[in-house]
Design an enzyme around this catalytic site. Structure first.
Site, PDB file in Angstrom:
ATOM      1  N   LEU A  19       0.812  -1.214   0.000  1.00  0.00           N
ATOM      2  CA  LEU A  19       0.000   0.000   0.000  1.00  0.00           C
ATOM      3  C   LEU A  19       0.846   1.265   0.000  1.00  0.00           C
ATOM      4  O   LEU A  19       0.593   2.196  -0.760  1.00  0.00           O
ATOM      5  CB  LEU A  19      -0.911   0.010   1.230  1.00  0.00           C
ATOM      6  N   TYR A 174      -4.292  -5.841  16.625  1.00  0.00           N
ATOM      7  CA  TYR A 174      -4.429  -5.055  15.391  1.00  0.00           C
ATOM      8  C   TYR A 174      -5.721  -4.236  15.409  1.00  0.00           C
ATOM      9  O   TYR A 174      -5.718  -3.043  15.086  1.00  0.00           O
ATOM     10  CB  TYR A 174      -4.406  -6.023  14.215  1.00  0.00           C
ATOM     11  N   LYS A 178      -5.897  -0.188  15.416  1.00  0.00           N
ATOM     12  CA  LYS A 178      -6.586   0.504  14.340  1.00  0.00           C
ATOM     13  C   LYS A 178      -7.756   1.336  14.871  1.00  0.00           C
ATOM     14  O   LYS A 178      -8.068   2.396  14.326  1.00  0.00           O
ATOM     15  CB  LYS A 178      -7.068  -0.499  13.293  1.00  0.00           C
TER      16      LYS A 178
END
Length: 324
Positions: A19, A174, A178
């Protein structure tokens, strides 16, 4: 005709592959000078030959296309190395205009099996890494704004995940990191708006080296064999290719997005979805000075009695979103 980011300088973290690489290339294509950050040192490739490292390779790719770029191999989860990253952009390009936070790692495990280090490392790289670069970039913009006695140009694009929105059972570290990034983004958006800076967050779905195991068996309807990062099949771009995400980052970094601030957008496979903020679903008031257990039991128990057992605050329906 000038490019939308001509004369702007950007930092993209975790930009050596996946990304971040696609985002750095897109910002450069739109005219920005880019500091390509990716943690690690130059090494050797599979043949044993010396390798410049992924950050320098992407920077070289940008320069070969006529753009301006340089590499930074520091660890954004380290406060001082994050300072050096922001200062590098300011020193080399005169100022910083755009910050794209993308760097991250995965240490997937169920919450009952996760080690302390697996928790700490993911929180450190994702959440602290986002804070570190944001801290130094925002200080730069605030100082510039005060010196000019006027708003400046500043854009922050942070990276969250559908794991936070949908509640990924095997990724508690995670998902928590996030979710924290979303809170950091909305707080930053409010704090920096008066200086001319916007802060937005994206939830991208993409097949990269980091997510190879997550999407190993994923196929859109009508797809053939599973593919590697960004690879095409039958002339069609992989719906999970990072190149689907990069244009949104370019847009959010541009002057056109001046009125887009504190927003969360899901993006993948030719689709962008604007996610609405949480709404209050129900409200209960005590008939006394303070709630008692019995009163709460009488109000909340029937409220939840007919709700689906698996329905939680998580928005699992986002996982069904796709390009039509």
């Amino acid at each position: 005709m000038s490019l939308p980011l001509e004369g702007r300088a950007a930092v993209v973290t975790g930009a050596g592959r996946g990304l971040g690489r696609a985002e750095a290339l897109e910002l450069a294509r739109l005219g920005a000078a880019v500091v390509v950050n990716d943690y690690g040192q130059p090494g050797r490739d599979g043949s044993g030959e010396a390798s410049a490292g992924p950050a320098e390779e992407v920077a070289a790719e940008i320069r070969a296309a006529g753009g301006r770029a340089l590499a930074h191999t520091g660890d954004v989860s380290d406060h001082e190395q994050a300072r050096e990253l922001v200062e590098l952009a300011i020193t080399e390009f005169g100022q910083l205009d755009i910050l794209v936070n993308n760097a991250g790692i995965l240490r997937d495990r169920m919450v009952f099996s996760m080690s302390e280090d697996e928790w700490d490392s993911v929180i450190r790289v994702h959440l602290k890494g986002h804070f570190n670069t944001t801290h130094f970039a925002s200080a730069h913009w605030r100082a510039r704004s005060k010196a000019a006695d006027a708003p400046v140009y500043g854009r922050i694009v942070n990276t969250s995940s559908e794991a936070f929105l949908a509640g990924s059972a095997g990724q508690p570290n995670y998902a928590a990191a996030k979710g924290g990034i979303v809170g950091l983004t909305t707080s930053t958006a409010l704090a920096l708006a008066k200086y001319g800076v916007t802060a937005n967050v994206i939830c991208p779905r993409a097949r990269t080296r980091m997510t190879a195991d997550v999407f190993a068996g994923f196929q859109e309807p009508g797809q053939g064999e599973d593919r590697g990062e960004g690879q095409e099949a039958e002339g069609r771009l992989d719906p999970l290719a990072p190149e689907h995400v990069a244009p949104l980052v370019g847009y959010l970094a541009s002057p056109a997005a001046a009125h887009v601030n504190g927003q969360l957008l899901v993006v993948h496979g030719g689709m962008v979805a604007v996610v609405e903020r949480p709404r209050v679903a129900a409200k209960f008031d005590t008939k006394q000075d303070a709630f008692t257990y019995d009163e709460l039991d009488a109000l909340l128990t029937p409220h939840y009695a007919d709700r689906p057992r698996r329905e939680t605050f998580a928005a699992a329906e986002v996982l069904a979103l796709q390009h039509e």
